[in-house]
Design a protein around this motif. Structure first.
Motif, PDB file in Angstrom:
ATOM      1  N   PRO A 108      41.415  34.982   4.982  1.00 23.79           N
ATOM      2  CA  PRO A 108      41.461  36.203   5.802  1.00 23.79           C
ATOM      3  C   PRO A 108      42.401  36.088   6.995  1.00 23.79           C
ATOM      4  CG  PRO A 108      39.364  35.058   6.098  1.00 23.79           C
ATOM      5  CD  PRO A 108      40.054  34.401   4.954  1.00 23.79           C
ATOM      6  N   THR A 109      42.525  34.887   7.564  1.00 26.27           N
ATOM      7  CA  THR A 109      43.420  34.722   8.715  1.00 26.27           C
ATOM      8  C   THR A 109      44.869  34.960   8.319  1.00 26.27           C
ATOM      9  OG1 THR A 109      41.922  33.127   9.760  1.00 26.27           O
ATOM     10  CG2 THR A 109      44.205  33.135  10.504  1.00 26.27           C
ATOM     11  N   VAL A 110      45.284  34.356   7.210  1.00 23.04           N
ATOM     12  CA  VAL A 110      46.674  34.518   6.773  1.00 23.04           C
ATOM     13  C   VAL A 110      46.925  35.937   6.285  1.00 23.04           C
ATOM     14  CG1 VAL A 110      48.426  33.710   5.154  1.00 23.04           C
ATOM     15  CG2 VAL A 110      46.905  32.070   6.261  1.00 23.04           C
ATOM     16  N   VAL A 111      45.960  36.537   5.604  1.00 28.90           N
ATOM     17  CA  VAL A 111      46.117  37.943   5.199  1.00 28.90           C
ATOM     18  C   VAL A 111      46.321  38.818   6.428  1.00 28.90           C
ATOM     19  CG1 VAL A 111      44.942  39.936   4.190  1.00 28.90           C
ATOM     20  CG2 VAL A 111      44.862  37.738   3.028  1.00 28.90           C
ATOM     21  N   GLY A 112      45.572  38.556   7.486  1.00 30.85           N
ATOM     22  CA  GLY A 112      45.731  39.321   8.714  1.00 30.85           C
ATOM     23  C   GLY A 112      47.109  39.191   9.319  1.00 30.85           C
ATOM     24  N   LEU A 113      47.746  38.038   9.124  1.00 35.72           N
ATOM     25  CA  LEU A 113      49.086  37.835   9.669  1.00 35.72           C
ATOM     26  C   LEU A 113      50.121  38.757   9.028  1.00 35.72           C
ATOM     27  CD1 LEU A 113      49.214  33.938   9.944  1.00 35.72           C
ATOM     28  CD2 LEU A 113      49.000  35.576  11.814  1.00 35.72           C
ATOM     29  N   ALA A 114      49.815  39.272   7.836  1.00 38.86           N
ATOM     30  CA  ALA A 114      50.747  40.191   7.182  1.00 38.86           C
ATOM     31  C   ALA A 114      50.982  41.435   8.036  1.00 38.86           C
ATOM     32  CB  ALA A 114      50.215  40.588   5.804  1.00 38.86           C
ATOM     33  N   GLY A 115      50.004  41.776   8.857  1.00 37.96           N
ATOM     34  CA  GLY A 115      50.154  42.953   9.689  1.00 37.96           C
ATOM     35  C   GLY A 115      50.476  42.672  11.139  1.00 37.96           C
ATOM     36  N   THR A 116      50.406  41.397  11.539  1.00 33.46           N
ATOM     37  CA  THR A 116      50.566  41.096  12.969  1.00 33.46           C
ATOM     38  C   THR A 116      51.664  40.091  13.300  1.00 33.46           C
ATOM     39  OG1 THR A 116      48.917  39.300  12.882  1.00 33.46           O
ATOM     40  CG2 THR A 116      48.100  41.537  13.342  1.00 33.46           C
ATOM     41  N   LEU A 197      57.048  29.151  -0.061  1.00 31.79           N
ATOM     42  CA  LEU A 197      58.122  30.129   0.107  1.00 31.79           C
ATOM     43  C   LEU A 197      57.666  31.509  -0.365  1.00 31.79           C
ATOM     44  CD1 LEU A 197      61.055  27.891  -1.153  1.00 31.79           C
ATOM     45  CD2 LEU A 197      60.714  28.671   1.202  1.00 31.79           C
ATOM     46  N   GLU A 198      56.927  31.530  -1.467  1.00 32.41           N
ATOM     47  CA  GLU A 198      56.385  32.792  -1.984  1.00 32.41           C
ATOM     48  C   GLU A 198      55.460  33.437  -0.943  1.00 32.41           C
ATOM     49  OE1 GLU A 198      53.601  34.359  -5.728  1.00 32.41           O
ATOM     50  OE2 GLU A 198      54.243  32.255  -5.613  1.00 32.41           O
ATOM     51  N   LEU A 199      54.662  32.624  -0.283  1.00 35.64           N
ATOM     52  CA  LEU A 199      53.746  33.133   0.733  1.00 35.64           C
ATOM     53  C   LEU A 199      54.511  33.729   1.915  1.00 35.64           C
ATOM     54  CD1 LEU A 199      50.893  33.445   1.889  1.00 35.64           C
ATOM     55  CD2 LEU A 199      51.053  31.090   2.734  1.00 35.64           C
ATOM     56  N   LEU A 200      55.546  33.025   2.375  1.00 35.24           N
ATOM     57  CA  LEU A 200      56.347  33.554   3.477  1.00 35.24           C
ATOM     58  C   LEU A 200      56.979  34.891   3.114  1.00 35.24           C
ATOM     59  CD1 LEU A 200      58.311  30.562   5.068  1.00 35.24           C
ATOM     60  CD2 LEU A 200      56.464  31.913   6.079  1.00 35.24           C
ATOM     61  N   ASP A 207      52.873  42.515   2.578  1.00 36.54           N
ATOM     62  CA  ASP A 207      52.123  42.794   1.354  1.00 36.54           C
ATOM     63  C   ASP A 207      50.816  42.006   1.376  1.00 36.54           C
ATOM     64  OD1 ASP A 207      51.118  43.092  -1.223  1.00 36.54           O
ATOM     65  OD2 ASP A 207      53.086  42.956  -2.173  1.00 36.54           O
ATOM     66  N   GLU A 208      49.761  42.603   1.906  1.00 36.43           N
ATOM     67  CA  GLU A 208      48.494  41.900   2.069  1.00 36.43           C
ATOM     68  C   GLU A 208      47.909  41.470   0.727  1.00 36.43           C
ATOM     69  OE1 GLU A 208      45.702  44.072   4.387  1.00 36.43           O
ATOM     70  OE2 GLU A 208      46.941  44.059   6.209  1.00 36.43           O
ATOM     71  N   ARG A 209      48.050  42.304  -0.287  1.00 36.58           N
ATOM     72  CA  ARG A 209      47.492  41.952  -1.601  1.00 36.58           C
ATOM     73  C   ARG A 209      48.178  40.708  -2.157  1.00 36.58           C
ATOM     74  NH1 ARG A 209      46.930  46.588  -6.063  1.00 36.58           N
ATOM     75  NH2 ARG A 209      45.501  47.275  -4.429  1.00 36.58           N
ATOM     76  N   ALA A 210      49.503  40.634  -2.034  1.00 35.32           N
ATOM     77  CA  ALA A 210      50.230  39.469  -2.529  1.00 35.32           C
ATOM     78  C   ALA A 210      49.888  38.229  -1.713  1.00 35.32           C
ATOM     79  CB  ALA A 210      51.736  39.730  -2.481  1.00 35.32           C
ATOM     80  N   VAL A 211      49.742  38.385  -0.391  1.00 33.45           N
ATOM     81  CA  VAL A 211      49.383  37.251   0.456  1.00 33.45           C
ATOM     82  C   VAL A 211      48.028  36.696   0.046  1.00 33.45           C
ATOM     83  CG1 VAL A 211      48.765  36.553   2.804  1.00 33.45           C
ATOM     84  CG2 VAL A 211      50.759  38.005   2.431  1.00 33.45           C
ATOM     85  N   ARG A 212      47.060  37.573  -0.168  1.00 35.31           N
ATOM     86  CA  ARG A 212      45.730  37.120  -0.585  1.00 35.31           C
ATOM     87  C   ARG A 212      45.793  36.390  -1.928  1.00 35.31           C
ATOM     88  NH1 ARG A 212      40.745  38.318   1.066  1.00 35.31           N
ATOM     89  NH2 ARG A 212      41.530  40.024   2.386  1.00 35.31           N
ATOM     90  N   ARG A 217      45.280  31.390  -4.858  1.00 37.83           N
ATOM     91  CA  ARG A 217      45.795  30.493  -5.884  1.00 37.83           C
ATOM     92  C   ARG A 217      46.105  29.124  -5.296  1.00 37.83           C
ATOM     93  NH1 ARG A 217      51.444  31.476  -7.039  1.00 37.83           N
ATOM     94  NH2 ARG A 217      50.806  33.654  -6.803  1.00 37.83           N
ATOM     95  N   HIS A 218      46.690  29.115  -4.099  1.00 33.38           N
ATOM     96  CA  HIS A 218      47.106  27.866  -3.473  1.00 33.38           C
ATOM     97  C   HIS A 218      45.897  26.988  -3.138  1.00 33.38           C
ATOM     98  CE1 HIS A 218      50.065  25.349  -1.547  1.00 33.38           C
ATOM     99  NE2 HIS A 218      49.384  25.348  -0.416  1.00 33.38           N
ATOM    100  N   LEU A 219      44.884  27.556  -2.530  1.00 29.20           N
ATOM    101  CA  LEU A 219      43.693  26.776  -2.207  1.00 29.20           C
ATOM    102  C   LEU A 219      42.936  26.377  -3.464  1.00 29.20           C
ATOM    103  CD1 LEU A 219      42.326  28.528   1.001  1.00 29.20           C
ATOM    104  CD2 LEU A 219      43.462  26.329   0.817  1.00 29.20           C
TER     105      LEU A 219
END
Length: 229
Positions: A108-116, A197-200, A207-212, A217-219
């Motif tokens: 959730p923290t990284v997903v939130g970064l997509a907007g901030t 790189l894909e995450l960045l 794109d919050e859906r792609a970030v999630r 997948r990564h974890l």
């Protein structure tokens, strides 16, 4: 009691000249030793002497011994009188718990970064992401883990919560990625490394859906592929 491992880990870490944020060889050696522990290059239950590890790092035994004492305080190794340091065991249950806590915090923290997150701050993490890929291609597990830690903790720091970064950093120190060498042999580590790189890119696209999806997948790789002894 396990016998002391006679061979050193495969690739020596880069220990640059004194200066900058890291003020001593002790700190730099401790960082490299943590990475070797996380990567599984220093195996649980085995005893390593300070002189053996000093030869590995090309420094005297004193900073190595001091660094290992720091790791003992963190619970990563136990001291063995007159012999050295034994790497502590991490159970399957502990690995599951660490990964579960990380998922609750990081996704959730990284997903939130997509907007901030500021795009320039995200781009500043790209060199570390590329370093992860380079280390994976070279099969340098210690460099891989060190760059991976810098990337993920740097990313989480953009959320502005230093306590969160500290908690995740501690969980990462306590984890073990015993399957990294198997991924290298199978030619799969570089593919996994490119997820950074894909995450960045997903974050920069907001794109919050792609970030999630990438974070989940990564974890999942951390527990499902890497952590199994």
């Amino acid at each position: 009691m396990a016998a002391e491992r006679s061979s050193a880990p495969s690739a020596a870490p880069d220990l640059p000249a004194l200066g900058g944020r890291r003020s001593s060889y002790r700190e730099r050696v401790a960082d490299a030793l943590r990475a070797a522990l996380i990567a599984g290059e220093l195996r649980p239950g085995e005893v390593y002497s300070a002189p053996t590890l000093a030869a590995r790092f090309g420094v005297s035994a004193t900073p190595v011994r001091e660094a290992m004492l720091d790791l003992a305080k963190e619970g990563l190794v136990d001291t063995v009188p007159n012999k050295g340091f034994r790497v502590t065991e991490v159970s399957e249950k502990q690995l599951d718990e660490y990964t579960h806590i990380r998922s609750l915090i990081e996704i959730p923290t990284v997903v939130g970064l997509a907007g901030t997150a500021d795009p320039a701050s995200l781009e500043a993490l790209r060199p570390a992401a590329r370093e992860i890929v380079t280390a994976a291609a070279a099969g340098d597990l210690i460099a891989y883990v060190e760059a991976d830690i810098r990337f993920h903790l740097g990313l989480l720091a953009l959320a502005g919560n230093s306590h969160l970064v500290e908690v995740v950093g501690d969980l990462r120190k306590r984890s073990r990625l015993y399957g990294l060498d198997a991924l290298v042999r199978a030619g799969r580590l570089e593919e996994s490394a490119r997820e950074h790189l894909e995450l960045l890119d997903a974050l920069l696209e907001r794109d919050e859906r792609a970030v999630r999806a990438v974070m989940t997948r990564h974890l999942g790789h951390v527990r499902g592929l890497w952590a199994a002894p």
